[in-house]
Design a protein around this motif. Structure first.
Motif, PDB file in Angstrom:
ATOM      1  N   THR A 175     -66.151 -71.899  -2.780  1.00 35.98           N
ATOM      2  CA  THR A 175     -66.776 -70.636  -2.379  1.00 35.98           C
ATOM      3  C   THR A 175     -68.139 -70.932  -1.756  1.00 35.98           C
ATOM      4  N   VAL A 176     -68.327 -70.441  -0.550  1.00 31.10           N
ATOM      5  CA  VAL A 176     -69.591 -70.640   0.167  1.00 31.10           C
ATOM      6  C   VAL A 176     -69.916 -69.380   0.960  1.00 31.10           C
ATOM      7  N   SER A 177     -71.146 -69.283   1.420  1.00 28.92           N
ATOM      8  CA  SER A 177     -71.526 -68.194   2.321  1.00 28.92           C
ATOM      9  C   SER A 177     -72.392 -68.757   3.436  1.00 28.92           C
ATOM     10  N   GLY A 178     -72.325 -68.109   4.578  1.00 28.70           N
ATOM     11  CA  GLY A 178     -73.113 -68.545   5.723  1.00 28.70           C
ATOM     12  C   GLY A 178     -72.734 -67.748   6.957  1.00 28.70           C
ATOM     13  N   GLU A 179     -73.509 -67.903   8.010  1.00 32.07           N
ATOM     14  CA  GLU A 179     -73.202 -67.241   9.280  1.00 32.07           C
ATOM     15  C   GLU A 179     -71.905 -67.790   9.849  1.00 32.07           C
ATOM     16  N   LEU A 180     -71.093 -66.900  10.407  1.00 34.82           N
ATOM     17  CA  LEU A 180     -69.844 -67.317  11.033  1.00 34.82           C
ATOM     18  C   LEU A 180     -70.075 -67.633  12.506  1.00 34.82           C
ATOM     19  N   VAL A 181     -69.608 -68.804  12.930  1.00 32.57           N
ATOM     20  CA  VAL A 181     -69.725 -69.213  14.334  1.00 32.57           C
ATOM     21  C   VAL A 181     -68.393 -69.827  14.770  1.00 32.57           C
ATOM     22  N   GLY A 295     -59.115 -70.121  -2.726  1.00 34.76           N
ATOM     23  CA  GLY A 295     -58.531 -70.375  -4.039  1.00 34.76           C
ATOM     24  C   GLY A 295     -57.104 -70.851  -3.925  1.00 34.76           C
ATOM     25  N   SER A 296     -56.539 -71.237  -5.052  1.00 40.15           N
ATOM     26  CA  SER A 296     -55.171 -71.778  -5.059  1.00 40.15           C
ATOM     27  C   SER A 296     -54.123 -70.691  -4.853  1.00 40.15           C
TER      28      SER A 296
END
Length: 305
Positions: A175-181, A295-296
């Motif tokens: 699980t991560v978060s960040g700007e989508l490019v 996730g699985s």
């Protein structure tokens, strides 16, 4: 620095459909279907005056395509610019365009495939864009593209946008978060070394492709790797890999394996996201912060406000 979100559309707003790339030969009827859809949403639609012109491969000369896009950028009454189709040609007009008025009054730029050139360039100007269906997408039956159309509407009108994705055996959990490019791999590779090249550091990268040999996809991925595209990326979302050509000599590995070879071992990777060159082409807000949870049993992509 957080990117600027252009004003969300409201009923009564005007949008422009323009053709910055490939020719629209015998496509007036399908473009009119896109126009009608926008009108169902309560929008007014204008066409680029040169949109149905032809210049060999392109929808008019570079100057004509540039003029339509520039007019849409500069007209304060136009709240979004919707590409009629991709193909190839956007890169030829990028450096001819003056984004001064756009930077003062941002508006949505919408499309995919070759329009990746605009997504990248405008990202570097600090403004969000929408990776989504285009005018020619309406050649498919309404039932087939219904979810794609609805996701585009949600993006443009500021409604919540999130997706639940079925698992792939190739997924890497996390699980991560960040700007989508990101966008189309070939266009991403073609932007390397220019002012339209994006930084992926701390971001989540989306990729898709169509009509390439595996060795060509590998070559482009290796080029991006050597340019440090994957060094500090936080996560990868892989869309459709459509119409992969068969080489006379078997390549010997899957597209998924090619991708996993170039990305760091410790980051989440989501395969089979429904975006790219298939009728089910869900909208993505490029430049928006997203939470990616792989996730699985189930994965989610949630766009944050």
């Amino acid at each position: 620095m957080k990117l600027i979100t252009p004003p969300f559309l409201q009923k009564g707003d005007t949008i422009a459909i323009v053709a910055p790339a490939g020719i629209l030969k015998n496509r007036k009827a399908v473009i009119n279907l896109a126009k009608k859809q926008a009108e169902v949403w309560g929008l007014k639609v204008v066409f680029g005056k040169n949109m149905f012109k032809t210049d060999h491969h392109f929808a008019g000369t570079d100057e004509e395509r540039c003029q339509d896009f520039q007019d849409a950028l500069d007209n304060p009454n136009i709240k979004a610019i919707w590409a009629a189709r991709g193909g190839y040609g956007s890169v030829r007009i990028l450096d001819m365009l003056d984004f001064s008025n756009f930077k003062e009054n941002p508006k949505w730029i919408i499309g995919y495939s070759d329009i990746t050139a605009f997504h990248n360039h405008v990202h570097n100007l600090g403004v969000e864009t929408v990776h989504g269906i285009m005018g020619t997408s309406f050649q498919d039956t309404p039932e087939v593209i219904a979810k794609s159309v609805e996701s585009l509407r949600k993006s443009l009108f500021g409604e919540d946008l999130n997706y639940k994705i079925t698992p792939s055996k190739y997924n890497k959990s996390g699980t991560v978060s960040g700007e989508l490019v990101g966008g189309n791999i070939a266009i991403l590779a073609s932007m390397l070394g220019s002012e339209s090249e994006i930084s992926t550091e701390g971001k989540i990268l989306f990729i898709e492709e169509i009509g390439e040999y595996k060795y060509s996809i590998d070559r482009m991925l290796q080029s991006l790797k050597r340019a440090n595209y994957f060094t500090k990326v936080k996560g990868i979302i892989v869309g459709d890999m459509t119409k992969v050509k068969k080489n006379s000599t078997p390549w010997g590995s899957s597209i998924e394996q090619l991708i996993l070879e170039v990305v760091p071992k410790d980051i989440p990777v989501l395969f089979n996201f429904p975006a790219g060159h298939e009728p089910d082409n869900r909208a993505l807000i490029m430049g928006r912060k997203v939470e990616l949870a792989v996730g699985s049993k189930q994965s989610t992509v949630v766009f944050l406000h």
